[in-house]
Enzyme design. Structure first.
Site, mmCIF file in Angstrom:
data_model
loop_
_atom_site.group_PDB
_atom_site.id
_atom_site.type_symbol
_atom_site.label_atom_id
_atom_site.label_comp_id
_atom_site.label_asym_id
_atom_site.label_seq_id
_atom_site.Cartn_x
_atom_site.Cartn_y
_atom_site.Cartn_z
ATOM 1 C CG HIS A 1 0.030 6.076 -0.649
ATOM 2 N ND1 HIS A 1 -1.098 6.688 -1.148
ATOM 3 C CD2 HIS A 1 -0.341 5.563 0.562
ATOM 4 C CE1 HIS A 1 -2.093 6.553 -0.278
ATOM 5 N NE2 HIS A 1 -1.671 5.869 0.760
ATOM 6 C CD GLU B 1 -5.372 5.829 2.209
ATOM 7 O OE1 GLU B 1 -5.465 4.693 2.692
ATOM 8 O OE2 GLU B 1 -4.285 6.389 2.025
ATOM 9 C CG HIS C 1 -1.775 1.129 1.455
ATOM 10 N ND1 HIS C 1 -3.128 1.138 1.145
ATOM 11 C CD2 HIS C 1 -1.504 2.357 1.971
ATOM 12 C CE1 HIS C 1 -3.631 2.325 1.463
ATOM 13 N NE2 HIS C 1 -2.676 3.085 1.960
ATOM 14 C CD GLU C 2 2.022 3.609 3.695
ATOM 15 O OE1 GLU C 2 2.322 4.693 3.174
ATOM 16 O OE2 GLU C 2 0.976 3.435 4.344
#
Ligand SMILES: [Zn+2]
Length: 264
Positions: free
Chosen positions: A139, A198, A135-136
């Site tokens: 981003h 997100e 997820h990071e």
């Protein structure tokens, strides 16, 4: 004055929009990614010197580094295969773990990734940690930090170029950078990612974890644990990552696509 700022904003919005190769979405991108990577290198060094970094032989640090390498290799292969090498161009990956009770993790442009030990009681296993790191990393490579930094540069610095801002207002500019990438451990010191960012990070994070050989389905129980860890003592990671029915619904929606990339 307000009118001038508004029209400047609109002009910059159109002039500075770029099509993102990962998401296919048009994003505000006023800041040069290579300048951001340079800034990241110095901010990362400062961060490591001011925090307690676990040694590479530590069990948790070794796990973070193993997951990170697997994801980095997998996405490098994946985007090369798609003819989109530029997505990870200039990346020089590093994965560190810091002793800090904050529930947080981040990835700077250029691939500097840090996991805080406060996250580990919630991830509980390697697969869930891979979900968070995916997820990071999503981003970062979807250039969400650049998008936030660009918005902040327009709103707070009148669209000044990064180089100029750094020489004229170094402290404010560095602070904007830290805010834009979610770096820090103080409650309220982080900007929330937008809902759209997100959702994109969840969507591509699942695929990245799957490509690296981690079962993306672990995302469901992980985000449930994350949600349960909230309440009165809400960890800041949760406050910047709104966990709600929408997230669960979206994760389930993205799961079949992610599972196509999963080879145990
Ligand atoms: Zn996020």
């Amino acid at each position: 004055m307000k009118k001038i700022i508004l029209s400047l904003f609109i002009v910059l919005m159109f002039a500075g929009c770029a099509l993102n190769l990962v998401t296919g979405r048009k994003q505000l991108s006023l800041v040069n990614e290579s300048e951001l990577r340079l800034m990241a290198v110095s901010q990362y060094k400062t961060f490591l010197s001011e925090n307690e970094v676990l040694s590479g032989s530590n069990y948790d640090a070794a796990m973070v580094s193993r997951i990170g390498s697997r994801i980095a290799n997998a996405i490098s292969k994946y985007y090369t295969g798609l003819g989109k090498q530029s997505v990870i161009e200039g990346y020089s990956w590093e994965f560190k773990t810091v002793e800090d009770k904050a529930v947080n993790a981040w990835c700077m442009p250029g691939g500097k990734v840090v996991v805080y030990t406060g996250l580990l009681p919630i991830t509980q296993n390697e697969t869930a940690l891979a979900i968070v790191m995916g997820h990071e990393i999503a981003h970062a490579i979807a250039k969400h930090g650049n998008e936030r930094m660009s918005q902040a540069m327009v709103q707070q610095m009148g669209g000044m170029a990064l180089e100029v801002a750094l020489s004229q207002k170094p402290a404010e500019t560095q602070n904007l950078f830290l805010l834009s990438y979610g770096i820090g451990s103080q409650v309220g010191a982080m900007l929330p990612w937008s809902r759209q960012q997100e959702i994109e990070a969840d969507q591509y994070g699942l695929i990245f974890a799957a490509l690296a050989g981690y079962n993306p389905q672990e995302a469901i129980p992980f985000w449930q644990r994350m949600s349960a860890a909230g309440g009165a003592n809400q960890p800041e990671f949760l406050s910047t990552h709104p966990s709600d029915a929408t997230r669960m619904r979206k994760l389930k929606e993205f799961m079949p696509e992610a599972m196509k990339h999963y080879k145990p």
